[in-house]
Design a protein around this motif. Structure first.
Motif, PDB file in Angstrom:
ATOM      1  N   GLY A  73       0.816  -1.213   0.000  1.00 48.18           N
ATOM      2  CA  GLY A  73       0.000   0.000   0.000  1.00 48.18           C
ATOM      3  C   GLY A  73       0.846   1.257   0.000  1.00 48.18           C
ATOM      4  N   GLU A  74       0.326   2.307  -0.650  1.00 48.75           N
ATOM      5  CA  GLU A  74       1.041   3.586  -0.724  1.00 48.75           C
ATOM      6  C   GLU A  74       0.225   4.726  -0.101  1.00 48.75           C
ATOM      7  OE1 GLU A  74       0.978   1.403  -3.609  1.00 48.75           O
ATOM      8  OE2 GLU A  74       2.711   0.719  -2.473  1.00 48.75           O
ATOM      9  N   GLY A  75      -1.084   4.774  -0.349  1.00 48.99           N
ATOM     10  CA  GLY A  75      -1.922   5.792   0.292  1.00 48.99           C
ATOM     11  C   GLY A  75      -1.980   7.113  -0.434  1.00 48.99           C
ATOM     12  N   LYS A  76      -2.110   7.068  -1.760  1.00 45.32           N
ATOM     13  CA  LYS A  76      -2.127   8.309  -2.542  1.00 45.32           C
ATOM     14  C   LYS A  76      -3.335   9.182  -2.202  1.00 45.32           C
ATOM     15  CE  LYS A  76      -2.818   8.077  -7.063  1.00 45.32           C
ATOM     16  NZ  LYS A  76      -2.936   6.624  -6.841  1.00 45.32           N
ATOM     17  N   SER A  77      -4.523   8.574  -2.121  1.00 45.82           N
ATOM     18  CA  SER A  77      -5.720   9.355  -1.790  1.00 45.82           C
ATOM     19  C   SER A  77      -5.623   9.923  -0.383  1.00 45.82           C
ATOM     20  CB  SER A  77      -6.979   8.487  -1.924  1.00 45.82           C
ATOM     21  OG  SER A  77      -7.168   8.076  -3.257  1.00 45.82           O
ATOM     22  N   ALA A 108     -12.069   3.962  -1.775  1.00 47.14           N
ATOM     23  CA  ALA A 108     -11.122   4.928  -2.352  1.00 47.14           C
ATOM     24  C   ALA A 108     -11.416   6.324  -1.844  1.00 47.14           C
ATOM     25  CB  ALA A 108     -11.176   4.873  -3.867  1.00 47.14           C
ATOM     26  N   CYS A 109     -11.620   6.448  -0.537  1.00 53.01           N
ATOM     27  CA  CYS A 109     -11.936   7.745   0.070  1.00 53.01           C
ATOM     28  C   CYS A 109     -10.866   8.198   1.043  1.00 53.01           C
ATOM     29  CB  CYS A 109     -13.285   7.670   0.780  1.00 53.01           C
ATOM     30  SG  CYS A 109     -14.691   7.526  -0.342  1.00 53.01           S
ATOM     31  N   GLY A 110      -9.651   7.678   0.881  1.00 48.53           N
ATOM     32  CA  GLY A 110      -8.603   7.988   1.837  1.00 48.53           C
ATOM     33  C   GLY A 110      -8.632   6.997   2.984  1.00 48.53           C
ATOM     34  N   GLY A 111      -7.974   7.360   4.083  1.00 48.72           N
ATOM     35  CA  GLY A 111      -7.927   6.449   5.216  1.00 48.72           C
ATOM     36  C   GLY A 111      -7.564   7.146   6.505  1.00 48.72           C
TER      37      GLY A 111
END
Length: 560
Positions: A73-77, A113-116
């Protein structure tokens, strides 16, 4: 520890009219979908477009991209949302512009896909599922076109359309590999003309691309009319406009073309609109959403799908080129864990410090830094913080970024929201004030083959391109038909800079295989399929759907 959905459900949202006021938008400028979602009115949309298309009146545009994705995982959003919130923390009027999530990944392998964590857009369940119905409208419009094409065959085929050449596919916004190749029209004479057909996922459809690239209903109709659907028996191309049904298709899309306004957990305004995949489509949110954000904010944070070799390149060479805009700065999201995976570490061992793997795996990040610099855009690396990262590993990433004439900044948005992205926000403001000498990676005057070769060599680091005979024949036909000056959209794996998902790190010197091409004459680009990429994903052995549930009060769990 609370899950992402639990954090989102505990959040107290502002009513959307209050969020709009931060952008100097009134209740009359909105069409609300309940208390927390709204679309922009056509009248206000036209006003904001005119403002944003004037370079002296629009805000700064920040593109968030990433290193090559891994299972870590990278976490772009997450970083995109945290940066938008972080800019508000330092007193900047920021707006976020994101894509709409597809149901395919939500129920497949990727999740929502709404961030985290504490960097999310809300209402998270609505956005991840049906939202305001945009993708459903796109699916219906696409399939209406398919039905009209087959009906034309059934009702006498006045145009002489050769069923064997029909390239228009039906679509559904779910991962369903069983629909990739189908036979339609089986049964008796009244059941249609039997022929081979195909499905693709809705977000990879040409209609999705057209909605995202059209500013007005008139432009939408022009693009739909220009879609090439096949050839006559005499090998003359046929466009959808020749069926004289464009208005009906556009009617299904009249609301889908308007951007959606929501908010982050910290009440930063966010336009979320359009959802093309970046591995098989152009991977950017709609131009209308971007223009609305640029007209209402001083700093606009947007993202393009997957890594800089995919979404970011298409953002520059397709979306920006078509609309006369460009990013003032770029962010490459990276994690120590993903860097170590590209350095050869197994997922199970990522929590152990491994400086050698960081050195080796950083070659992937370096490629993406170089990619952004080839477009003349100043770039910063955002190190998305995980609890297992050691100080020595983070320091090494900072050193390696510095050796690339860039800067790595720690981002703790997942755990701290906007506060955790203040350092990144300050760096972005600095970069936006620096010089940006934006340029595209290829000229539209180059041939389609040359454009593909440029991307393969300059962005993917291939030694040469190998075109299958079918692809080469079609490219020459597109050029002869007057489509040679279109940009290209490469469809390839997101899991490697190359076409081969098993090649991690920074592969180079290989042969890049183009097996097929497809003309998207309405969207205005040519898609080139490399390797084994398909435009209808399948479900994994243990899909995310196994973890999703809803109770009698309508409360959803397990979405992410």
């Amino acid at each position: 520890m609370l899950s992402d959905i639990e954090i989102a459900q505990k959040n107290v949202m502002d009513e959307i009219t209050g969020v709009a006021e931060k952008l100097n938008l009134s209740a009359g400028d909105l069409e609300t979908y309940g208390k927390y979602k709204a679309k922009i009115s056509f009248e206000k949309l036209r006003e904001l477009q005119n403002k944003a298309l004037n370079p002296s009146e629009r805000g700064k545009l920040i593109l968030v991209t990433a290193m090559t994705p891994t299972a870590a995982g990278e976490g772009k959003s997450t970083v995109t949302i945290a940066l938008g919130d972080g800019l508000r923390h330092i007193g900047k009027k920021s707006v976020i512009a994101l894509r709409e999530p597809s149901l395919g990944p939500c129920f497949g392998i990727k999740g929502g896909a709404c961030g985290g964590g504490y960097a999310q857009v809300v209402p998270m369940e609505d956005i991840n599922l049906h939202f305001t119905g945009d993708i459903h409208a796109i699916t219906a419009a696409n399939n209406l076109m398919a039905a009209l094409i087959d009906n034309h065959l059934q009702q006498g085929n006045e145009l002489g359309l050769d069923p064997r050449t029909i390239s228009w596919k039906r679509c559904v916004d779910l991962n369903d590999r069983a629909l990739r190749n189908v036979i339609v029209g089986l049964g008796s004479r009244i059941d249609g003309v039997p022929r081979e057909s195909h499905f693709q996922i809705s977000v990879a459809s040409e209609i999705m691309a057209i909605v995202c690239l059209s500013k007005t209903i008139s432009e939408l109709k022009e693009r739909i009319s220009a879609i090439t659907i096949g050839e006559t028996y005499a090998r003359v191309p046929v466009t959808f406009g020749q069926l004289k049904c464009t208005g009906a298709v556009a009617a299904l899309l009249k609301d889908a073309i308007r951007p959606n306004l929501v908010q982050t957990l910290e009440h930063t305004p966010a336009f979320i609109h359009g959802g093309p995949f970046a591995n098989i489509a152009h991977g950017c949110n709609s131009i209308n959403a971007t223009l609305c954000a640029l007209a209402t904010g001083d700093y606009v944070v947007t993202e393009a799908g997957f890594a800089a070799d995919l979404g970011a390149e298409k953002f520059m060479d397709i979306k920006c080129r078509m609309n006369g805009i460009h990013p003032d700065a770029a962010v490459i999201v990276a994690t120590v864990r993903a860097i170590k995976m590209h350095g050869g570490v197994a997922k199970a061992d990522l929590s152990h410090e491994n400086l050698e793997a960081v050195k080796k795996g950083f070659a992937n990040v370096r490629c993406h830094i170089e990619n952004m610099k080839k477009f003349g855009v100043p770039v910063v690396v955002a190190v998305n913080k995980f609890v297992s990262d050691t100080d020595a590993e983070v320091a090494l990433v900072e050193q390696l970024a510095s050796e690339c004439d860039s800067t790595a900044v720690l981002c703790e948005g997942w755990g701290k929201g906007g506060e955790g992205a203040v350092a990144l926000a300050n760096k972005i403001v600095e970069l936006c004030d620096s010089e940006c000498d934006f340029k595209n990676i290829y000229s539209l005057d180059s041939t389609l083959e040359e454009k593909i070769e440029t991307l393969a060599k300059e962005i993917y680091r291939a030694d040469r391109v190998e075109f299958e005979s079918k692809a080469l024949k079609k490219l020459k036909a597109y050029d002869a038909a007057g489509y040679g000056k279109l940009p290209v959209c490469i469809a390839k794996t997101q899991n490697s800079i190359s076409h081969d998902k098993s090649l991690l790190g920074a592969p180079s010197g290989y042969v890049f295989p183009v097996r097929d091409v497809q003309l998207y004459s309405g969207a205005g680009f040519v898609v080139a399929f490399a390797g084994d990429i398909v435009d209808m994903p399948g479900l994994p052995k243990a899909p995310s759907a196994l973890n999703i549930d809803v109770d009698d009060n309508g409360c959803i769990s397990g979405l992410f």
